[in-house]
Design a protein around this motif. Structure first.
Motif, PDB file in Angstrom:
ATOM      1  N   PHE A  11      41.047  26.135  63.028  1.00  9.18           N
ATOM      2  CA  PHE A  11      39.593  26.124  63.067  1.00  9.18           C
ATOM      3  C   PHE A  11      39.123  25.200  61.967  1.00  9.18           C
ATOM      4  CE2 PHE A  11      40.852  30.431  64.390  1.00  9.18           C
ATOM      5  CZ  PHE A  11      40.326  30.441  65.676  1.00  9.18           C
ATOM      6  N   GLY A  37      43.058  37.800  57.557  1.00  3.64           N
ATOM      7  CA  GLY A  37      43.009  36.354  57.723  1.00  3.64           C
ATOM      8  C   GLY A  37      44.363  35.720  57.963  1.00  3.64           C
ATOM      9  N   SER A  38      45.381  36.545  58.201  1.00  4.49           N
ATOM     10  CA  SER A  38      46.697  35.947  58.392  1.00  4.49           C
ATOM     11  C   SER A  38      46.916  35.486  59.830  1.00  4.49           C
ATOM     12  CB  SER A  38      47.790  36.947  57.985  1.00  4.49           C
ATOM     13  OG  SER A  38      47.638  38.141  58.707  1.00  4.49           O
ATOM     14  N   GLY A  39      45.950  35.750  60.706  1.00  3.74           N
ATOM     15  CA  GLY A  39      46.043  35.195  62.051  1.00  3.74           C
ATOM     16  C   GLY A  39      46.399  36.202  63.126  1.00  3.74           C
ATOM     17  N   LYS A  40      46.350  37.493  62.801  1.00  7.25           N
ATOM     18  CA  LYS A  40      46.775  38.499  63.771  1.00  7.25           C
ATOM     19  C   LYS A  40      45.853  38.532  64.990  1.00  7.25           C
ATOM     20  CE  LYS A  40      46.331  41.816  60.691  1.00  7.25           C
ATOM     21  NZ  LYS A  40      45.764  41.093  59.536  1.00  7.25           N
ATOM     22  N   THR A  41      44.558  38.634  64.713  1.00 12.90           N
ATOM     23  CA  THR A  41      43.610  38.690  65.828  1.00 12.90           C
ATOM     24  C   THR A  41      43.626  37.385  66.619  1.00 12.90           C
ATOM     25  OG1 THR A  41      42.224  40.251  64.637  1.00 12.90           O
ATOM     26  CG2 THR A  41      41.172  39.023  66.413  1.00 12.90           C
ATOM     27  N   THR A  42      43.758  36.275  65.907  1.00 15.81           N
ATOM     28  CA  THR A  42      43.831  34.986  66.596  1.00 15.81           C
ATOM     29  C   THR A  42      45.013  34.954  67.559  1.00 15.81           C
ATOM     30  OG1 THR A  42      42.860  33.954  64.646  1.00 15.81           O
ATOM     31  CG2 THR A  42      43.890  32.492  66.241  1.00 15.81           C
TER      32      THR A  42
ATOM     33  N   VAL B 305      34.089  33.685  70.843  1.00 17.11           N
ATOM     34  CA  VAL B 305      35.351  33.992  70.195  1.00 17.11           C
ATOM     35  C   VAL B 305      35.366  35.474  69.858  1.00 17.11           C
ATOM     36  CG1 VAL B 305      36.714  33.662  68.137  1.00 17.11           C
ATOM     37  CG2 VAL B 305      35.712  31.701  69.248  1.00 17.11           C
TER      38      VAL B 305
END
Ligand code: ADP
Ligand code: MG
Lengths: 249, 307, 350
Positions: A11, A37-42, B305
Motif C-alpha cells: 500500500f 500491522g504484520s499483514g494478517k488481515t491483508t 478494503v
C-alpha cells in the motif's frame, strides 16, 4: 488444500505482505499470530479476493483463485469472518444469519415469484439459524437490529455467519476480540466441535495465545508481511524469534 | 483553417472557465468526500453578482471578479455549515450527502429564480459588456476578455497548486483527503479545513461564473447547463486529481467545440449533438481508465478494503 | 367550480399519481432495496416518452406513405386523421411504444451501468446517470428529429380512439394507467417480499459482506437498474399518451428530485412508503399549479412554481436530518422462515 505462493502486496510503498507463502492442509486448525500491522488481515483479504496480490498466486483445491471475485471464492468453499464486524446493519440478527447459505432458490430473481419453489427451503434454513442462535446464545437478540447489539455479540454473529455457510475452509479474523473470556473459551470449544463433526479446516487469527496454542495444530508467526516462524505450537512458543518480534528487538 | 483556429481559441477560453468550475467539485470530493451537485449553482451565484454589478452598479467586468469569488465562496460555506456539516456529524453515507446536495442545488437555484423575478431583472438578459478585439494573430481575433480570462486562470490555478503544496493549510487539506481519521488524531481541525475547502471551491466557481455570464446570459440555469461539462472534467481527473481535472476541462471543451465543428463541417453532423461529447468522453474514460487520465500517477487503488 | 370540473381534476390527479407511483416504486427498488444511486430517473422516464412520440409520428408517416417533417402541421393532422380512419392503429402503436420504451430504457441502463462497473464507489454511477439525464434533455431539446426539439411533438393520438367519443377514450386510458400502476405495485411487492429482496438489502447495507457471502453485487445491481429503468420507461409512455404530447424541457432533473423526495419521505426500503410519498409529492405538484392560478386571479405577485422547489428542497433536508427513516420506517422481510423464528421466540418467552 490452500496454497499461498509468494504473495506480495503493498500500500503506497508500504509492504504489507512480502513474498509470503503458507500451506493449509485439510482437517486441521491453523493459527496465525503476529503484532498489529504484520499483514494478517491483508492475507485474509487476498485469499478471499477482496484484494488482488501485486505478485504471487493463491491456489485452492488445485485452482487459481486470486483472479476470482469474492463471491466465486465463497462458492468454492472458503468463508471468512471480519476483524471489525461487517454486518448488514439494517437487518435483524436472524436475517443476518439467514443470508449466508448457498444456493437459496428464493434468492433467484425469476424463482422468487413462486413461493412454493422456495418456502420449504426457507423453513429448513430457519431451523439451522435457530440452532446457530442457540449455540452462540444469541436467541434473546435474534430479532434486534444488528446495529443495536453489543460489540461482542456482533463478533458472535461474524462467527455465526461462517457457521451458516457450509464451507470447506473457514478463516476467522480475531473471533474472540471483544468477547468475554468465558465465552471465548466456549467459542474455541464450538470451533473444535464443528471441526470434528464436519471435518472443516480453520485458519484463525487470534491474540489470545493461550487458547489458540491449546487448540491449534500449526502456527504461523508473521512479522512485517513475512512468515518468521512456523510449526507446532510448542515449537513456535519456544522460538526466540517470537520474543524478538514482540519486543521489537 | 482560420475558423478552426478561432474555434480553438474559443475552446481555450471556455476550457479555462470550465477548469475553474470543475476544480471545486474535485476538491470537495477528494478532500471531504462530498459529491456536491450544488457546486454548479455557485457558478450561477457568481454570474449574477457580476451581472448585477455590471448592469446596475456600472462596474467594469474585471472589478466584479473578486466580489463574485467572495460571494459564491460565502454561499458555499453556508451550504456546508447549514447542511453538510450537520449531516456529517450524523455520520450519514456519501449517498445521503449527495441527495442533500441535490436539495441544496434546488434551494439555491430557485431562490435565485425568485429574486430575479421579484427584482424584475428579466431572464436571459445579457450583461452590458462590450467585447473588443485587441489584436489579431494570423487573422485570429484575440479579445480583451480572453486576455483577462487566461492570465487569471493561470495565476489562480498555479497559486492554488502552490498553496496546496507549500502552506500549512494546504498540507492539512491533503492530509484530510488522504485519511480523515488519521488527520483528526494528528490534531488537524477538520472543520476548518472543510470551511476553507468550500470557500475556495465555491469562490472559484463564482469567479468562473462572473465571466461565464458574459459569454452566455444571466439566467438561473447557467450553472445547471454547465454541470455536464463540470462533471465530465472532474471525471477525467478521476474525481480526485487536481491536474487531471484541469486537463480534463480543456479536453472536454476541445471535443465539444473544435472536434464537433470539424465533424459538422466535413460530415454534416448536427451541432445540436454537441452536448453529447462530454458524456461520450466521460464514458470512454471511465471504461478505459477508471482512475482518470492521471490515473497513471495515482497513489492508491480505488475500491473498498476490509479491515 | 362545477361538478364536472371537480371530477376532471380528481381524475387527472389520479393519473399523475399513478405515474409518479410507478416511478417511486422503481426508485425504491433501485435505491431503497439495492442502494443504487439513480439520479437519472428522469432519463429513463423521458426515453419512454420520446419512444411514444417518435413511434406515433414516424409510424403514421410510414403508414400513409408520406415523408412529412414529423413536426409540421401536416404531420400532426395526418396522425389525427389516420387515428380516426384506422381506430385500432393507435392502440397498436401504444402497445409498441410500451415495449420500445421499456426495452430502450433497459438497454440504456445496461450501457451506463457497465460503463461504470469497474468503479466501486457508488456515487460515480449516480453522477453519471445525472449527467446522462441532463445531456439527453439538452440534446433532444436542440435536435429536432427525435421529438421536435424545443417545441415538442404534439398530436399523439389516444390509444382508445376506437371507443368513439373522446370522453370514453380518455377514461379508458386513465383506467389503463391505474391498472398498470397497480400491477407494478403487486409485481414489486411479490418480487421483494422474498429471499431475493433480502439479498438485495444485504447488497445495499454492506456490499463487501454480501460479496464475501456469495451474492453478486454488481450483477444484481445491473439487473435491478435495468428492471427499474424499464418500469420508468413504461411510466414515460403512459405520461406521453396521457398528455398527448412530448417536450424535452419537461424532463429536467427536477422530476428525478421529486421522485427522490417521494421515496425518502415515504420511507426507504418500503413500498408502502413509496405509495405514501408519491401521493404527497403529487399533491404538492398539483396543488402548486392550482394555487398559482388562484394567486394570479387575486393578482398576488408570488411565483409558486419557484417557491415550490425551495419548499421541496427544504423538506428533503429536514427528512434527511430529522427523520431519515421516513414516514413509514423499513420492516424486516418476513419470509416463512423468519416468521417461524419469530414464533419460536414468542413461544419461549411465554
Ligand atoms: N487498505 C489499506 N490501505 C492502506 N494500508 C493498509 C490497508 N490495509 C492494511 N494496510 C496496512 O498494511 C499493514 C498490514 O495491515 P493488516 O493486514 O491489517 O495487519 P494486521 O491484521 O496484522 O494487524 C498495516 O501497516 C496497515 O496499515
Ligand atoms: Mg488485523
Amino acid at each position: 488444500m490452500l496454497v499461498v505462493d509468494r504473495v506480495s502486496k503493498s500500500f503506497k510503498g508500504l509492504k504489507a505482505l512480502d513474498e509470503i507463502s503458507i500451506n493449509i492442509k485439510p482437517g486441521h486448525i491453523y493459527g496465525i499470530i503476529g503484532p498489529n500491522g504484520s499483514g494478517k488481515t491483508t492475507l485474509f483479504n487476498i485469499i478471499t479476493g477482496v484484494l488482488k496480490p501485486d505478485s504471487g498466486q493463491v491456489i485452492f483445491d488445485g485452482r487459481r483463485i486470486d483472479v476470482l471475485e469474492p463471491n466465486s471464492i465463497y462458492n468454492l468453499g472458503i468463508t471468512r469472518s471480519f476483524q471489525l464486524p461487517t454486518l448488514w446493519l439494517n437487518m435483524s440478527v436472524a436475517e443476518n444469519l439467514m443470508l449466508p447459505p448457498k444456493q437459496q432458490v428464493g434468492e433467484n430473481l425469476r424463482k422468487a415469484f413462486f413461493k412454493k419453489a422456495w418456502e420449504t427451503q426457507d423453513m429448513q434454513l430457519s431451523d439451522m439459524v435457530w440452532q446457530t442462535l442457540e449455540t452462540l446464545r444469541l436467541k434473546q437478540v435474534a430479532l434486534n437490529k444488528s446495529s443495536e447489539i453489543s460489540g461482542g455479540q456482533m463478533k458472535l454473529i461474524e462467527l455465526g455467519r461462517t457457521m451458516m455457510s457450509n464451507p470447506k475452509l473457514v478463516l476467522l479474523d480475531e473471533p474472540t476480540a471483544g468477547v468475554n473470556p468465558a465465552l471465548a473459551l466456549e467459542i474455541f470449544k464450538i470451533i473444535k466441535e464443528i471441526k470434528q463433526s464436519m471435518g472443516l479446516t480453520y485458519v484463525i487469527i487470534e491474540h489470545r495465545y493461550d487458547m489458540l496454542f491449546a487448540n491449534a495444530d500449526y502456527i504461523y508467526l508473521l512479522n512485517e508481511g513475512k512468515v518468521v516462524s512456523e510449526g507446532s505450537p510448542e515449537k513456535v512458543i519456544n522460538d526466540p524469534v517470537l520474543a524478538e518480534v514482540y519486543l521489537g528487538a | 483553417m482560420i475558423e478552426i483556429a478561432s474555434s480553438l481559441v474559443r475552446a481555450l477560453q471556455s476550457g479555462a472557465l470550465y477548469a475553474l468550475m470543475a476544480i471545486g467539485l474535485t476538491l470537495t470530493l477528494a478532500i471531504l468526500k462530498i459529491p456536491n451537485i450544488a457546486h454548479a449553482e455557485y457558478v450561477t451565484v457568481g454570474g449574477y453578482v457580476s451581472f448585477y454589478l455590471i448592469n446596475f452598479a456600472g462596474f467594469p467586468l474585471w472589478q466584479t471578479v473578486l466580489p463574485a469569488f467572495i460571494f459564491s465562496g460565502v454561499v458555499a460555506v453556508l451550504s456546508y455549515l447549514a447542511v453538510f456539516r450537520p449531516l456529517k456529524t450524523r455520520k450519514v453515507s456519501m449517498f445521503i450527502l449527495m441527495v442533500a446536495s441535490f436539495a441544496v442545488s434546488l434551494i439555491i437555484r430557485y431562490s435565485i429564480y425568485t429574486i430575479v423575478a421579484a427584482a424584475n431583472w428579466g431572464f436571459g438578459v445579457k450583461p452590458k459588456v462590450v467585447t473588443n478585439v485587441v489584436f489579431r494573430i494570423a487573422g485570429i481575433p484575440i479579445t480583451d476578455i480572453l486576455l483577462m480570462v487566461l492570465p487569471i486562470t493561470v495565476v489562480v490555478t498555479v497559486t492554488l497548486y502552490l498553496f496546496m503544496i507549500k502552506t500549512l493549510q494546504g498540507k492539512q487539506m491533503r492530509a484530510v483527503a488522504d485519511d480523515p481519521d488519521l488527520a483528526v488524531v494528528s490534531g488537524i481541525n477538520v472543520d476548518n479545513v472543510a470551511v476553507l475547502t468550500f470557500f475556495i471551491s465555491g469562490g472559484l466557481a463564482g469567479l468562473a461564473g462572473a465571466f461565464w455570464v458574459v459569454f452566455t446570459h444571466a439566467h438561473p440555469d447557467i450553472g445547471l447547463e454547465a454541470l455536464i461539462r463540470i462533471i465530465a472534467a472532474s471525471a477525467l481527473g478521476g474525481f480526485i486529481s487536481y491536474p487531471g481535472t484541469l486537463i480534463g476541462a480543456f479536453i472536454v471543451t476541445l471535443a465539444e467545440n473544435t472536434v464537433m465543428d470539424i465533424l459538422n463541417r466535413n460530415f454534416g453532423l448536427s451541432l445540436a449533438l454537441k452536448p453529447l461529447m462530454p458524456m461520450i468522453i466521460t464514458i470512454v474514460i471511465l471504461v478505459l481508465r477508471p482512475a482518470g487520465i492521471t490515473g497513471l500517477f495515482s497513489r492508491q487503488p480505488r475500491g473498498r478494503v476490509a479491515r | 367550480m362545477d361538478f364536472n370540473q371537480l371530477i376532471s381534476i380528481i381524475v387527472s390527479t389520479a393519473n399523475f399519481y399513478a405515474i409518479w407511483l410507478i416511478l417511486s416504486l422503481s426508485l425504491n427498488y433501485e435505491y431503497g432495496y439495492t442502494g443504487i444511486l439513480n439520479f437519472g430517473k428522469v432519463l429513463f422516464f423521458s426515453l419512454g416518452a420520446y419512444s411514444s412520440g417518435f413511434l406515433a409520428a414516424n409510424l403514421a408517416n410510414i403508414m400513409a406513405g408520406v415523408s412529412f417533417d414529423i413536426c409540421s402541421v401536416e404531420a400532426v393532422q395526418l396522425r389525427l386523421d389516420l387515428a380516426k380512419a384506422v381506430p385500432q392503429l393507435p392502440l397498436l402503436v401504444f402497445v409498441a411504444s410500451l415495449i420500445m420504451g421499456a426495452a430502450l430504457s433497459a438497454a440504456v441502463a445496461y450501457l451506463l451501468y457497465i460503463s461504470t462497473s469497474r468503479i466501486k464507489e457508488g456515487f460515480v454511477l449516480g453522477i453519471i446517470l445525472l449527467s446522462a439525464g441532463e445531456t439527453s434533455r439538452i440534446v433532444v431539446r436542440n435536435y429536432e428529429p427525435v421529438v421536435c426539439g424545443y417545441h415538442g411533438l404534439v398530436g399523439i393520438p389516444n390509444p382508445y380512439t376506437a371507443a368513439g367519443d373522446p370522453t370514453s377514450a380518455s377514461f379508458l386510458l386513465s383506467i389503463t394507467i391505474w391498472v398498470i400502476a397497480g400491477v407494478a405495485f403487486l409485481f414489486i411487492n411479490k418480487l421483494t417480499a422474498t429471499p431475493y429482496g433480502r439479498k438485495l438489502k444485504a447488497i445495499r447495507d454492506n456490499e463487501l459482506a454480501a460479496d464475501i457471502y456469495g451474492k453478486k453485487p454488481s450483477h444484481e445491481r445491473r439487473k435491478v437498474l435495468m428492471i427499474g429503468s424499464a418500469m420508468a420507461g413504461v411510466a414515460g409512455v403512459l405520461y406521453a399518451y396521457y398528455l398527448g404530447f412530448v417536450a424535452a424541457d419537461d424532463f429536467t432533473s427536477l422530476k428525478t428530485f421529486d421522485i427522490w423526495v417521494a421515496v425518502m419521505l415515504g420511507g426507504v426500503g418500503n413500498h408502502l412508503g413509496a405509495v405514501t410519498g408519491s401521493l404527497v409529492v403529487t399533491l404538492i405538484d398539483r396543488g402548486t399549479r392550482v394555487l398559482r392560478v388562484f394567486l394570479a386571479n387575486l393578482s398576488i405577485p408570488l411565483e409558486t412554481l419557484y417557491l415550490r422547489w425551495i419548499i421541496v428542497g427544504v423538506l428533503m433536508l429536514l427528512i434527511l436530518m430529522y427523520r431519515p427513516a421516513g414516514i413509514i420506517p423499513e420492516k424486516s422481510i418476513k419470509t416463512l422462515g423468519l416468521l417461524r423464528i419469530i414464533e419460536r421466540i414468542k413461544r419461549e418467552k411465554t
